[in-house]
Design a protein around this motif. Structure first.
Motif, PDB file in Angstrom:
ATOM      1  N   GLN A   2     148.675  37.627  89.105  1.00  0.00           N
ATOM      2  CA  GLN A   2     148.355  38.005  90.405  1.00  0.00           C
ATOM      3  C   GLN A   2     146.548  37.589  90.638  1.00  0.00           C
ATOM      4  O   GLN A   2     145.621  37.932  89.693  1.00  0.00           O
ATOM      5  CB  GLN A   2     147.944  39.680  90.319  1.00  0.00           C
ATOM      6  N   ILE A   3     146.197  36.847  91.551  1.00  0.00           N
ATOM      7  CA  ILE A   3     144.958  36.588  91.768  1.00  0.00           C
ATOM      8  C   ILE A   3     144.534  36.789  93.226  1.00  0.00           C
ATOM      9  O   ILE A   3     145.524  36.765  94.074  1.00  0.00           O
ATOM     10  CB  ILE A   3     144.682  34.754  91.680  1.00  0.00           C
ATOM     11  N   SER A   4     143.718  37.462  93.602  1.00  0.00           N
ATOM     12  CA  SER A   4     143.217  38.108  94.776  1.00  0.00           C
ATOM     13  C   SER A   4     142.124  37.278  95.483  1.00  0.00           C
ATOM     14  O   SER A   4     141.276  37.538  95.836  1.00  0.00           O
ATOM     15  CB  SER A   4     142.656  39.558  94.671  1.00  0.00           C
ATOM     16  N   LEU A   5     142.968  35.908  95.862  1.00  0.00           N
ATOM     17  CA  LEU A   5     142.114  34.949  96.751  1.00  0.00           C
ATOM     18  C   LEU A   5     142.791  34.199  97.589  1.00  0.00           C
ATOM     19  O   LEU A   5     144.123  34.171  97.346  1.00  0.00           O
ATOM     20  CB  LEU A   5     141.605  33.905  95.489  1.00  0.00           C
ATOM     21  N   ASP A   6     142.223  33.625  98.330  1.00  0.00           N
ATOM     22  CA  ASP A   6     143.114  32.561  99.493  1.00  0.00           C
ATOM     23  C   ASP A   6     142.610  31.346  98.997  1.00  0.00           C
ATOM     24  O   ASP A   6     141.400  30.861  99.019  1.00  0.00           O
ATOM     25  CB  ASP A   6     142.548  33.171 100.963  1.00  0.00           C
ATOM     26  N   ILE A   7     143.733  30.526  98.630  1.00  0.00           N
ATOM     27  CA  ILE A   7     143.325  29.096  98.365  1.00  0.00           C
ATOM     28  C   ILE A   7     144.205  28.067  99.202  1.00  0.00           C
ATOM     29  O   ILE A   7     145.177  28.185  99.589  1.00  0.00           O
ATOM     30  CB  ILE A   7     143.887  28.899  96.844  1.00  0.00           C
ATOM     31  N   VAL A   8     143.333  27.288  99.883  1.00  0.00           N
ATOM     32  CA  VAL A   8     143.856  25.953 100.446  1.00  0.00           C
ATOM     33  C   VAL A   8     143.854  24.806  99.570  1.00  0.00           C
ATOM     34  O   VAL A   8     142.785  24.248  99.132  1.00  0.00           O
ATOM     35  CB  VAL A   8     142.921  25.740 101.667  1.00  0.00           C
ATOM     36  N   ALA A  43     142.604  22.555  87.916  1.00  0.00           N
ATOM     37  CA  ALA A  43     142.137  23.277  89.135  1.00  0.00           C
ATOM     38  C   ALA A  43     142.120  24.670  89.122  1.00  0.00           C
ATOM     39  O   ALA A  43     141.297  25.430  89.462  1.00  0.00           O
ATOM     40  CB  ALA A  43     142.703  22.558  90.442  1.00  0.00           C
ATOM     41  N   ILE A  44     143.389  24.990  88.980  1.00  0.00           N
ATOM     42  CA  ILE A  44     143.637  26.563  89.001  1.00  0.00           C
ATOM     43  C   ILE A  44     142.719  27.387  87.785  1.00  0.00           C
ATOM     44  O   ILE A  44     142.213  28.191  87.710  1.00  0.00           O
ATOM     45  CB  ILE A  44     145.239  26.947  88.502  1.00  0.00           C
ATOM     46  N   HIS A  45     142.771  26.572  86.604  1.00  0.00           N
ATOM     47  CA  HIS A  45     141.933  27.170  85.354  1.00  0.00           C
ATOM     48  C   HIS A  45     140.437  27.352  85.732  1.00  0.00           C
ATOM     49  O   HIS A  45     139.820  28.164  85.361  1.00  0.00           O
ATOM     50  CB  HIS A  45     142.241  26.473  84.230  1.00  0.00           C
ATOM     51  N   LYS A  46     140.224  26.345  86.446  1.00  0.00           N
ATOM     52  CA  LYS A  46     138.578  26.326  86.952  1.00  0.00           C
ATOM     53  C   LYS A  46     138.101  27.322  87.972  1.00  0.00           C
ATOM     54  O   LYS A  46     137.201  28.100  87.790  1.00  0.00           O
ATOM     55  CB  LYS A  46     138.392  24.997  87.497  1.00  0.00           C
ATOM     56  N   ILE A  47     139.420  27.478  88.630  1.00  0.00           N
ATOM     57  CA  ILE A  47     139.155  28.756  89.724  1.00  0.00           C
ATOM     58  C   ILE A  47     138.960  29.941  89.057  1.00  0.00           C
ATOM     59  O   ILE A  47     138.253  31.001  89.430  1.00  0.00           O
ATOM     60  CB  ILE A  47     140.271  28.766  90.793  1.00  0.00           C
ATOM     61  N   ARG A  48     139.945  30.270  88.025  1.00  0.00           N
ATOM     62  CA  ARG A  48     139.976  31.464  87.224  1.00  0.00           C
ATOM     63  C   ARG A  48     138.800  31.820  86.637  1.00  0.00           C
ATOM     64  O   ARG A  48     138.395  32.862  86.462  1.00  0.00           O
ATOM     65  CB  ARG A  48     141.378  31.474  86.124  1.00  0.00           C
ATOM     66  N   SER A  49     138.342  30.591  85.934  1.00  0.00           N
ATOM     67  CA  SER A  49     137.017  30.826  85.056  1.00  0.00           C
ATOM     68  C   SER A  49     135.801  31.264  85.985  1.00  0.00           C
ATOM     69  O   SER A  49     135.190  31.973  85.659  1.00  0.00           O
ATOM     70  CB  SER A  49     136.797  29.554  84.449  1.00  0.00           C
ATOM     71  N   LEU A  50     135.904  30.915  87.278  1.00  0.00           N
ATOM     72  CA  LEU A  50     134.826  31.159  88.238  1.00  0.00           C
ATOM     73  C   LEU A  50     135.286  32.684  88.487  1.00  0.00           C
ATOM     74  O   LEU A  50     133.918  33.329  88.785  1.00  0.00           O
ATOM     75  CB  LEU A  50     134.708  30.387  89.477  1.00  0.00           C
TER      76      LEU A  50
END
Length: 72
Positions: free
Chosen positions: A34-40, A62-69
């Motif tokens: 569960q990630i509470s973000l909107d991604i395009v 890319a998903i791992h970079k988003i998670r780390s941020l």
């Protein structure tokens, strides 16, 4: 929520729909988390040229970079 954008320069509608189906299959592996973000996701030219495995690895990184941020 995740949005997929496949520009017309990637190919005809059949090719763009195939790309979207592949991306949905790749993203289903991350659906459990569960990630509470909107991604395009905007697909670039190299997606058509590269193999499925390399595209999957790029998406994973890319998903791992988003998670780390998010976790910072």
């Amino acid at each position: 929520r995740i949005g997929l954008s496949t520009p017309k320069h990637l190919g005809c509608a059949v090719v763009r729909n195939k790309i979207r189906r592949q991306l949905r299959a790749m993203l289903s592996t991350f659906a459990k988390e569960q990630i509470s973000l909107d991604i395009v996701i905007i697909v670039r030219k190299n997606y058509v040229i590269d193999k499925f495995e390399s595209n999957f690895d790029s998406l994973c990184s890319a998903i791992h970079k988003i998670r780390s941020l998010i976790n910072e």
